[in-house]
Design a protein around this motif. Structure first.
Motif, PDB file in Angstrom:
ATOM      1  N   GLY A   1       0.821  -1.200   0.000  1.00  0.00           N
ATOM      2  CA  GLY A   1       0.000   0.000   0.000  1.00  0.00           C
ATOM      3  C   GLY A   1       0.857   1.252   0.000  1.00  0.00           C
ATOM      4  N   ARG A   2       0.200   2.385   0.197  1.00  0.00           N
ATOM      5  CA  ARG A   2       0.911   3.660   0.163  1.00  0.00           C
ATOM      6  C   ARG A   2       2.001   3.719   1.224  1.00  0.00           C
ATOM      7  NH1 ARG A   2      -2.501   9.126   0.169  1.00  0.00           N
ATOM      8  NH2 ARG A   2      -3.011   8.234  -1.878  1.00  0.00           N
ATOM      9  N   GLU A   3       1.721   3.178   2.409  1.00  0.00           N
ATOM     10  CA  GLU A   3       2.707   3.221   3.497  1.00  0.00           C
ATOM     11  C   GLU A   3       3.979   2.481   3.107  1.00  0.00           C
ATOM     12  OE1 GLU A   3       3.306   1.594   8.080  1.00  0.00           O
ATOM     13  OE2 GLU A   3       1.305   1.634   7.180  1.00  0.00           O
ATOM     14  N   GLN A   4       3.842   1.291   2.508  1.00  0.00           N
ATOM     15  CA  GLN A   4       5.004   0.509   2.123  1.00  0.00           C
ATOM     16  C   GLN A   4       5.783   1.188   0.988  1.00  0.00           C
ATOM     17  OE1 GLN A   4       1.912  -1.097   2.614  1.00  0.00           O
ATOM     18  NE2 GLN A   4       2.616  -1.647   4.670  1.00  0.00           N
ATOM     19  N   VAL A   5       5.059   1.738   0.020  1.00  0.00           N
ATOM     20  CA  VAL A   5       5.717   2.429  -1.099  1.00  0.00           C
ATOM     21  C   VAL A   5       6.487   3.640  -0.589  1.00  0.00           C
ATOM     22  CG1 VAL A   5       5.342   3.714  -3.234  1.00  0.00           C
ATOM     23  CG2 VAL A   5       4.049   1.615  -2.810  1.00  0.00           C
ATOM     24  N   GLU A   6       5.883   4.408   0.305  1.00  0.00           N
ATOM     25  CA  GLU A   6       6.565   5.581   0.854  1.00  0.00           C
ATOM     26  C   GLU A   6       7.790   5.174   1.667  1.00  0.00           C
ATOM     27  OE1 GLU A   6       3.650   7.713   3.077  1.00  0.00           O
ATOM     28  OE2 GLU A   6       2.733   8.645   1.291  1.00  0.00           O
ATOM     29  N   ARG A   7       7.689   4.055   2.394  1.00  0.00           N
ATOM     30  CA  ARG A   7       8.828   3.580   3.178  1.00  0.00           C
ATOM     31  C   ARG A   7       9.997   3.200   2.265  1.00  0.00           C
ATOM     32  NH1 ARG A   7       7.852  -1.732   6.332  1.00  0.00           N
ATOM     33  NH2 ARG A   7       5.947  -0.604   6.949  1.00  0.00           N
TER      34      ARG A   7
ATOM     35  N   GLU B   1      10.561   4.408  -0.776  1.00  0.00           N
ATOM     36  CA  GLU B   1      11.094   5.653  -1.349  1.00  0.00           C
ATOM     37  C   GLU B   1      11.975   6.375  -0.331  1.00  0.00           C
ATOM     38  OE1 GLU B   1      10.764   6.620  -4.366  1.00  0.00           O
ATOM     39  OE2 GLU B   1       9.015   5.605  -5.213  1.00  0.00           O
TER      40      GLU B   1
END
Length: 261
Positions: A112-118, A120
């Motif tokens: 999800g967004r949290e994993q993608v942001e982590r 990055e």
């Protein structure tokens, strides 16, 4: 303490490799594990990672007994960077890093967004955000090693184990990788890495754990632990330990190579 190793012994069949190993590694410390080939360093790492789970004794990470944790729970406590990594498929760097977040996703889930942001943020933290869209097999060995460090960060574990992370790197990439690792320890991570270079321990490590003949030969500040006598005993070469820059760094010099004929 981040890692507590208490009375750990391990054997492959009748061949004992580790004998009553004890060590405590606190948070925010970079520990270099030093020792010649075949003395049990990699086996100790496999025990810490619970890949060799039938050891005697106890290993705790952040106060938790490793053998009481599931694979997913262990992944939240400790990450691993291997000596070499041979990818089967040519993924983008971003995707290689994102794979480490699987413990938070599930078998059939998607990041999800949290994993993608982590992922990055991990790339940016290591200083390789510009490589995110490059293909992993098309970047240099040093860059690949930095990607693996970013992947370990994205896993979000507080402890990182690294098995000879610079063994195949040139001098420049070796310095860059070790400088990055040292900075991560300063930021609060606990990092355990093996090396065959005493000079690296002097320059980068907070503590040195010397493994010899299957047990802990010495553990402490590199300046206290790494002596000419110890290096000669475990590696079988005569050296002098010299101090440079007001004792900010020390180096081992093999005296047999500088003696006059």
């Amino acid at each position: 303490m981040s890692i507590d190793i208490e009375h750990v012994s391990f054997s492959y069949g009748k061949h004992q490799v580790l004998r009553d190993v004890n060590a405590s590694i606190p948070d925010g410390v970079l520990v270099n594990v030093l020792g010649p080939n075949g003395v049990g360093k990699s086996t100790l790492f496999r025990c810490i990672l619970c890949l060799n789970s039938d050891y005697e004794g106890v290993i705790r990470v952040n106060g938790k007994d490793l053998r009481d944790l599931s694979v997913r729970e262990r992944a939240r406590e400790i990450s691993y960077i291997p000596q070499t990594h041979a990818p089967v498929y040519n993924y983008k760097v971003r995707d290689v890093v994102l794979m480490s977040t699987g413990a938070d996703v599930g078998i059939f889930g998607t990041p999800g967004r949290e994993q993608v942001e982590r992922a990055e943020q991990a790339l940016e933290r290591i200083g390789i955000g510009h490589l995110a869209d490059r293909m992993y097999t098309h970047i240099s060995g040093g860059e690949q090693q930095l990607v693996l460090i970013a992947r370990a960060l994205a896993q979000n574990a507080k402890t990182i184990v690294m098995d000879e992370p610079t063994s195949a790197l040139d001098y420049g990439n070796t310095v860059r990788v070790l400088s990055c690792v040292k900075q991560l320890a300063r930021e609060g991570l606990s990092i355990v890495q093996s090396t065959h270079q005493p000079d690296q321990a002097f320059l980068f490590a907070d503590k040195t754990l010397v493994v010899y003949d299957g047990t802990v030969e010495a553990y402490g500040d590199p300046k206290d632990v790494i002596t000419a006598e110890l290096v000669g005993r475990i590696y079988g070469v005569e050296v002098e330990v010299n101090s440079l820059y007001g004792d900010k760094v020390r180096v081992c010099v093999p005296t047999s190579e500088i003696r006059e004929e």
